[in-house]
Design a protein around this motif. Sequence first.
Motif, PDB file in Angstrom:
ATOM      1  N   SER A  60      28.720  39.076  32.775  1.00 33.67           N
ATOM      2  CA  SER A  60      28.304  37.904  33.545  1.00 33.67           C
ATOM      3  C   SER A  60      27.089  38.336  34.343  1.00 33.67           C
ATOM      4  O   SER A  60      26.863  39.532  34.554  1.00 33.67           O
ATOM      5  N   ARG A  61      26.298  37.368  34.745  1.00 34.90           N
ATOM      6  CA  ARG A  61      25.066  37.654  35.481  1.00 34.90           C
ATOM      7  C   ARG A  61      25.385  38.207  36.870  1.00 34.90           C
ATOM      8  O   ARG A  61      24.800  39.162  37.337  1.00 34.90           O
ATOM      9  N   ASN A  62      26.361  37.580  37.506  1.00 38.68           N
ATOM     10  CA  ASN A  62      26.795  38.003  38.844  1.00 38.68           C
ATOM     11  C   ASN A  62      28.130  37.316  39.145  1.00 38.68           C
ATOM     12  O   ASN A  62      28.802  36.826  38.226  1.00 38.68           O
ATOM     13  N   LEU A  63      28.510  37.286  40.420  1.00 42.78           N
ATOM     14  CA  LEU A  63      29.804  36.698  40.800  1.00 42.78           C
ATOM     15  C   LEU A  63      29.867  35.198  40.491  1.00 42.78           C
ATOM     16  O   LEU A  63      30.930  34.662  40.190  1.00 42.78           O
ATOM     17  N   LEU A  64      28.726  34.534  40.536  1.00 35.68           N
ATOM     18  CA  LEU A  64      28.724  33.068  40.469  1.00 35.68           C
ATOM     19  C   LEU A  64      29.100  32.536  39.099  1.00 35.68           C
ATOM     20  O   LEU A  64      29.692  31.452  38.995  1.00 35.68           O
ATOM     21  N   ASP A  65      28.774  33.275  38.034  1.00 41.68           N
ATOM     22  CA  ASP A  65      29.108  32.805  36.687  1.00 41.68           C
ATOM     23  C   ASP A  65      30.257  33.597  36.068  1.00 41.68           C
ATOM     24  O   ASP A  65      30.585  33.398  34.907  1.00 41.68           O
ATOM     25  N   ALA A  66      30.875  34.512  36.829  1.00 40.25           N
ATOM     26  CA  ALA A  66      31.969  35.342  36.297  1.00 40.25           C
ATOM     27  C   ALA A  66      33.254  34.533  36.167  1.00 40.25           C
ATOM     28  O   ALA A  66      33.487  33.572  36.906  1.00 40.25           O
ATOM     29  N   GLU A  67      34.094  34.945  35.200  1.00 44.01           N
ATOM     30  CA  GLU A  67      35.445  34.384  35.104  1.00 44.01           C
ATOM     31  C   GLU A  67      36.276  34.975  36.242  1.00 44.01           C
ATOM     32  O   GLU A  67      36.235  36.185  36.456  1.00 44.01           O
ATOM     33  N   PRO A  68      37.036  34.136  36.978  1.00 48.09           N
ATOM     34  CA  PRO A  68      37.832  34.670  38.093  1.00 48.09           C
ATOM     35  C   PRO A  68      38.770  35.800  37.674  1.00 48.09           C
ATOM     36  O   PRO A  68      39.060  36.690  38.479  1.00 48.09           O
ATOM     37  N   GLU A  69      39.203  35.781  36.416  1.00 47.23           N
ATOM     38  CA  GLU A  69      40.106  36.831  35.919  1.00 47.23           C
ATOM     39  C   GLU A  69      39.455  38.211  35.992  1.00 47.23           C
ATOM     40  O   GLU A  69      40.143  39.236  35.981  1.00 47.23           O
ATOM     41  N   THR A  70      38.139  38.266  36.057  1.00 43.95           N
ATOM     42  CA  THR A  70      37.423  39.541  36.127  1.00 43.95           C
ATOM     43  C   THR A  70      37.707  40.289  37.428  1.00 43.95           C
ATOM     44  O   THR A  70      37.717  41.520  37.463  1.00 43.95           O
ATOM     45  N   PHE A  71      37.952  39.543  38.497  1.00 45.38           N
ATOM     46  CA  PHE A  71      37.890  40.153  39.827  1.00 45.38           C
ATOM     47  C   PHE A  71      39.073  41.065  40.142  1.00 45.38           C
ATOM     48  O   PHE A  71      38.916  42.018  40.905  1.00 45.38           O
ATOM     49  N   GLY A  72      40.239  40.769  39.609  1.00 42.95           N
ATOM     50  CA  GLY A  72      41.409  41.603  39.918  1.00 42.95           C
ATOM     51  C   GLY A  72      41.204  43.044  39.490  1.00 42.95           C
ATOM     52  O   GLY A  72      41.339  43.980  40.292  1.00 42.95           O
ATOM     53  N   ARG A  73      40.853  43.234  38.210  1.00 48.60           N
ATOM     54  CA  ARG A  73      40.633  44.586  37.685  1.00 48.60           C
ATOM     55  C   ARG A  73      39.404  45.226  38.323  1.00 48.60           C
ATOM     56  O   ARG A  73      39.383  46.421  38.601  1.00 48.60           O
ATOM     57  N   LEU A  74      38.369  44.405  38.537  1.00 50.96           N
ATOM     58  CA  LEU A  74      37.137  44.934  39.122  1.00 50.96           C
ATOM     59  C   LEU A  74      37.411  45.494  40.516  1.00 50.96           C
ATOM     60  O   LEU A  74      37.047  46.640  40.829  1.00 50.96           O
ATOM     61  N   PHE A  75      38.084  44.710  41.363  1.00 48.21           N
ATOM     62  CA  PHE A  75      38.272  45.174  42.740  1.00 48.21           C
ATOM     63  C   PHE A  75      39.377  46.215  42.863  1.00 48.21           C
ATOM     64  O   PHE A  75      39.355  47.019  43.799  1.00 48.21           O
TER      65      PHE A  75
END
Length: 144
Positions: A53-68
């Motif tokens: 994804s380009r940044n947080l704004l176009d990311a799938e929310p599912e990305t954030f759990g593993r990322l953080f």
Amino acid sequence: MSSAGYDPNNIFAKILRGEIPSHRVYEDDAVVAFMDVMPQSTGHTLVVPKTPSRNLLDAEPETFGRLFAAVQKVARAAQQAFDADGIVISQFNEAPAGQTVFHLHVHIVPRFEGVAPKGHAAVMEKPEVLAANAEKIRAALAGA
Ligand code: 5GP
């Protein structure tokens, strides 16, 4: 989201594909973490999701759990590796906000009492310093 969309040839996409080198400290099936080549402080590390994804704004929310989860893991290791007094976690969205590489990533910037951070993406660090710092983080992650 910017109308520019996602460019699969951005520098972090190339690092993820192994087309250009990086000082990696951590990888799992969701993320790669490596040293920032123009660190704002000793141990400045980037955590990059493999999902594009380009940044947080176009990311799938599912990305954030593993990322953080990975951000926390690497931040704890960096804190231990460099005996940091604090850690800044930052993430920029689009050029006016400071973003210079357009693949979502999170900065881990160790901070030290009385030491001002260097400028953002300003001064290249020596490869041997990046290699040594990466080794310290890997050792902390391994529990050494
Ligand atoms: P942004 O400004 O997009 O939030 O952060 C991009 C970061 O990537 C900057 O801190 C910059 O120093 C770093 N950077 C730019 N090019 C490279 C590169 O080729 N390799 C690595 N490891 N970091 C890079």
